[in-house]
Structure formats: structure tokens, C-alpha cells
Design an enzyme around this catalytic site. Structure first.
Site, PDB file in Angstrom:
ATOM      1  N   LYS A 196       6.194  -9.366  -5.033  1.00 37.06           N
ATOM      2  CA  LYS A 196       4.838  -8.963  -4.596  1.00 37.06           C
ATOM      3  C   LYS A 196       4.510  -9.663  -3.272  1.00 37.06           C
ATOM      4  O   LYS A 196       3.469 -10.325  -3.130  1.00 37.06           O
ATOM      5  CB  LYS A 196       3.776  -9.322  -5.632  1.00 37.06           C
ATOM      6  CG  LYS A 196       3.833  -8.542  -6.926  1.00 37.06           C
ATOM      7  CD  LYS A 196       3.151  -7.199  -6.844  1.00 37.06           C
ATOM      8  CE  LYS A 196       3.049  -6.511  -8.205  1.00 37.06           C
ATOM      9  NZ  LYS A 196       4.281  -6.535  -9.001  1.00 37.06           N
ATOM     10  N   ILE A 231       2.615 -13.280   6.111  1.00 37.53           N
ATOM     11  CA  ILE A 231       3.023 -12.933   7.469  1.00 37.53           C
ATOM     12  C   ILE A 231       4.532 -12.663   7.476  1.00 37.53           C
ATOM     13  O   ILE A 231       5.259 -13.088   6.568  1.00 37.53           O
ATOM     14  CB  ILE A 231       2.643 -14.044   8.476  1.00 37.53           C
ATOM     15  CG1 ILE A 231       3.290 -15.384   8.093  1.00 37.53           C
ATOM     16  CG2 ILE A 231       1.128 -14.202   8.544  1.00 37.53           C
ATOM     17  CD1 ILE A 231       3.144 -16.461   9.165  1.00 37.53           C
ATOM     18  N   GLY A 232       4.992 -11.942   8.488  1.00 39.11           N
ATOM     19  CA  GLY A 232       6.391 -11.537   8.559  1.00 39.11           C
ATOM     20  C   GLY A 232       7.383 -12.681   8.439  1.00 39.11           C
ATOM     21  O   GLY A 232       8.361 -12.598   7.691  1.00 39.11           O
ATOM     22  N   VAL A 286       3.269   0.881 -17.951  1.00 39.20           N
ATOM     23  CA  VAL A 286       3.657   1.586 -19.175  1.00 39.20           C
ATOM     24  C   VAL A 286       4.011   0.544 -20.243  1.00 39.20           C
ATOM     25  O   VAL A 286       4.726  -0.405 -19.972  1.00 39.20           O
ATOM     26  CB  VAL A 286       4.889   2.496 -18.919  1.00 39.20           C
ATOM     27  CG1 VAL A 286       5.338   3.181 -20.215  1.00 39.20           C
ATOM     28  CG2 VAL A 286       4.572   3.512 -17.833  1.00 39.20           C
ATOM     29  N   GLY A 287       3.486   0.734 -21.445  1.00 38.05           N
ATOM     30  CA  GLY A 287       3.817  -0.190 -22.539  1.00 38.05           C
ATOM     31  C   GLY A 287       2.710  -1.184 -22.764  1.00 38.05           C
ATOM     32  O   GLY A 287       1.579  -0.796 -23.073  1.00 38.05           O
ATOM     33  N   GLY A 310       5.938   8.688 -19.850  1.00 34.68           N
ATOM     34  CA  GLY A 310       6.003  10.095 -19.475  1.00 34.68           C
ATOM     35  C   GLY A 310       4.847  10.611 -18.655  1.00 34.68           C
ATOM     36  O   GLY A 310       5.027  11.492 -17.819  1.00 34.68           O
TER      37      GLY A 310
END
Lengths: 222, 222
Positions: free
Chosen positions: B60, B64-65, B169-170, B177
Site C-alpha cells: 500500500k 514520495i517517489g 471478499v470473505g 462472484g
């Protein structure tokens, strides 16, 4: 002395002890933790523990609460402050992190804006929403860029009692002292100190520059 | 099979090999890297390398670069895709990460929105600016929450050729789906698989559920 030294690479842990009494704290960044490893990060904490300085872990957390808690847990008891992005919002995220840190007597520091030009693309345009999040989550501190003193001023006006930490001094272009003058409590300097052949001398000369600006001895030229 | 398994804790690296041929890839998260260490993360990559699945590193990233490059460098050659937050913007940040990853033949995946309720505080309100950043930075993939299919729909409409990866999901509440049906290319499942007593059986049952929904055998009830 309102200076915090950023360790973004795994420098010798002992440097944290040598900086004791000279600067007000250290901030350890994600790449340093990845490369140095968890044990290195704990060693830095122990070295920095020989004085009263702040020990801040800067993983720039920006995830759901569950994941952020898992990320900080190994550092509880070693670091006093943890930096996360205000951008991710409260419910299911920063609210959970805040409770977790409160419970462990650690401090939350929220990024409100960043030091690079791209911060204008989204972050700065959303500053009103960001400030609402900060208001609600109620962190100990806020990160705001030394490169844009006007944002520091807006945050200082709204959050009188929160600590403001300002990165962007040195390699990123802001000169020492101006963020303090705009309302910041600490300036954060990384490479200009950790990359210097004599880091302690570099720190001292930055502190002198800060003092001169804060005392008003240097006029703003832009 | 459009299923990616998230490793957010340092599970046995061998699980990545056992999932080969069953799922489409793995995603290793920040807390797993912190706790398992760099060598563990590389071992997972080698285990997953026994098949053609995606190997995504999910730090995540939101910095800065310079700092993001330092963070991904130890994983180049081990992971194919790297997740960063779009809200940090281009210049001095994602632009630099994108060039760096391009140069090393790795893929960038940008978060456009998140799966927790707090994503509405800032992230979702800034979606127009976020989409401008995605347009300009031009990543390979986008992360959008399975918990809010309407956002997946908006991203799919605007970015026809980009891969959309959907977490949530979960354990976080979205059923298998539905993100696929809304336009996602992959659904990401973590704890419901890695925390199961039989992770392979859990993965297979999620895949069956996905297939049933995508085939239209299950009607949406909300």
C-alpha cells in the site's frame, strides 16, 4: 530542538544514540524497516532510548484497521508514535488503529498533506475532508509539508493543540526554520543528515539555521 | 480462475506452491513482510514461481517517489506487481514509481477506492481526481472494493483495458462472484482461505461460488 531525523535506509543503529541530546527524535521509514528488518528497527529504538527523544515509525499506513494493527503490533513498546494517512478515513480503518494505539499508550500521527508536487493532484484538493477526518480521529500529531507553509498555517489555525511534523526540509527543497515559523512543531530531515559524512555536524548546522530563521534573523525571500 | 489469495500474515511459504494451478495468484501484504521478513517474502515468491500465477506485493505504497523506490527495490525480480495508492498523485511520487517499475519490467497497480466504510470519508469523494491520476499514471491494474460494486462499475466503464482487482471478499463481507459480475478481473480473498483449516478446500469452494454467480445461477438479493 525541534528537529527529527528520518532514517529511510538501514543506517547504523548506533547513530540514533549519537543523535541523542542533539535532536528531538528519530523517524524510521518503511524502506529502512524492509531492508534492515524488524530486529534492526528494534535495535534503533533501543539506541534512541538512551535519551527522551521521540521514536516514530513511519510506515505511511494506509489500509483497513485489521491490516494496520497487524503491521504495528511488532513495534509496540519500541516506538512512541506511528504515522498513517488520514486519506483512508475513520470507520474500519483509522478508528481501529487509534483505539489500538491508545490502548497501548502509543501516539497516532496523521498525514494531512505531502511534500511532493503530486500532493496537489488529490490530497490538497481534499484538504477539507482530510481535516474532518483529523478532527474526528483526534491524533496526537499531524504531518504537513515544509514545502508548502500555507498548508501548515491552515492546519495550525484549526488544530491549535496538535503537534505538526514537517518533512521536506533538505533534499526536497525546503530550507530549515520556515516550517517552524509557519506553525510546525518539528522539522524532519533525512538524507541531508543521514547521508552526510558527519551526520552530527550536519544536524548541528541545520539546528543553527533553524534557530536563525525562528529568531527572525533571516527574512523570507519568497 | 479469477481468484487471488492475500497473505497478510507470514503463513508457510509452501502454501503458495500448493495453491498453484488452483488460484490465479497471490498477494503478499505489508504485515506479512514485516513479520516474516524479506527472506520469507522472497521464499513465497519462489514457491509461487512454480506456476504462472501473479505475484503481487501489497505494501500500500503512499509516499514520495524516492521512498517508494527504496521500498520496492529488494523485491524486483521476485514480484510482478506492486500496489500503491493513487491519492498520492503523480509528480514526485507515482510518476517516479511507474518509470522505475517499467524499467524493471514490473507492473504497477493503483488503489482507486477501499473496502471499509471509512473509504467514504475522503477516498470516494475524491474519485474524480483519483481517476484523473489513474488516467495519467497509466498503471496495469486498479484496486477497487468488492464491497461497493458500483465503484467497480464506474472504473470498468472508464478504464476498459485495465485489470481490476477486488479485495473485501470473505471476512470483510462481500460474497464471491459479485465483484466479477460488476466488472472486476480478480477477487482477492485473505483470511477466509489462509485462516481455514484446509486452505485448498476453502479456495476451491470460493471458486465454485464465484462460478455460480458469474454464470448467473445466483440472483443478487441486495
Amino acid at each position: 530542538v525541534p528537529l527529527i531525523v528520518a532514517f529511510d535506509e538501514p543506517v547504523e543503529a548506533e547513530l540514533a544514540a549519537r543523535l541523542c541530546g542533539i535532536v528531538d527524535g528519530i523517524k524510521v521509514g518503511l524502506p529502512a524497516v524492509i531492508r534492515g528488518g524488524l530486529e534492526w528497527a528494534r535495535e534503533v529504538s533501543r539506541a534512541a532510548g538512551s535519551c527522551e527523544g521521540l521514536r516514530i515509525l513511519d510506515l505511511k499506513l494506509a489500509d483497513i484497521g485489521h491490516v494496520m494493527r497487524l503491521s504495528v503490533e511488532p513495534f509496540i513498546g519500541y516506538y512512541d508514535g506511528f504515522i498513517a494517512h488520514s486519506f483512508v478515513g475513520g470507520e474500519g480503518s483509522l478508528d481501529e488503529l487509534k483505539s489500538y494505539l491508545d490502548h497501548h499508550g502509543a501516539r497516532l500521527v496523521l498525514v494531512a498533506s505531502m511534500s511532493h508536487p503530486g500532493s496537489r493532484d488529490v490530497y490538497d484538493r481534499a484538504l477539507d475532508f482530510i481535516m474532518e477526518v483529523i478532527e474526528r480521529v483526534d491524533p496526537w500529531g499531524i504531518v504537513a509539508p515544509a514545502t508548502r507553509p500555507s498548508i501548515i498555517g491552515r492546519l495550525r489555525a484549526r488544530f491549535a493543540s496538535k503537534k505538526i511534523l514537517s518533512p521536506g526540509v533538505g533534499a526536497q527543497g525546503a530550507r530549515p526554520g520556515y516550517a517552524l515559523r509557519a506553525g510546525a512543531d518539528y522539522e524532519i530531515v533525512g538524507r541531508a543528515i543521514t547521508g552526510a559524512s558527519d551526520p552530527l555536524a550536519a544536524a548541528k548546522s541545520i539546528i543553527e539555521a533553524q534557530e536563525e530563521v525562528v529568531r527572525g534573523g533571516v527574512e523570507e525571500d519568497g
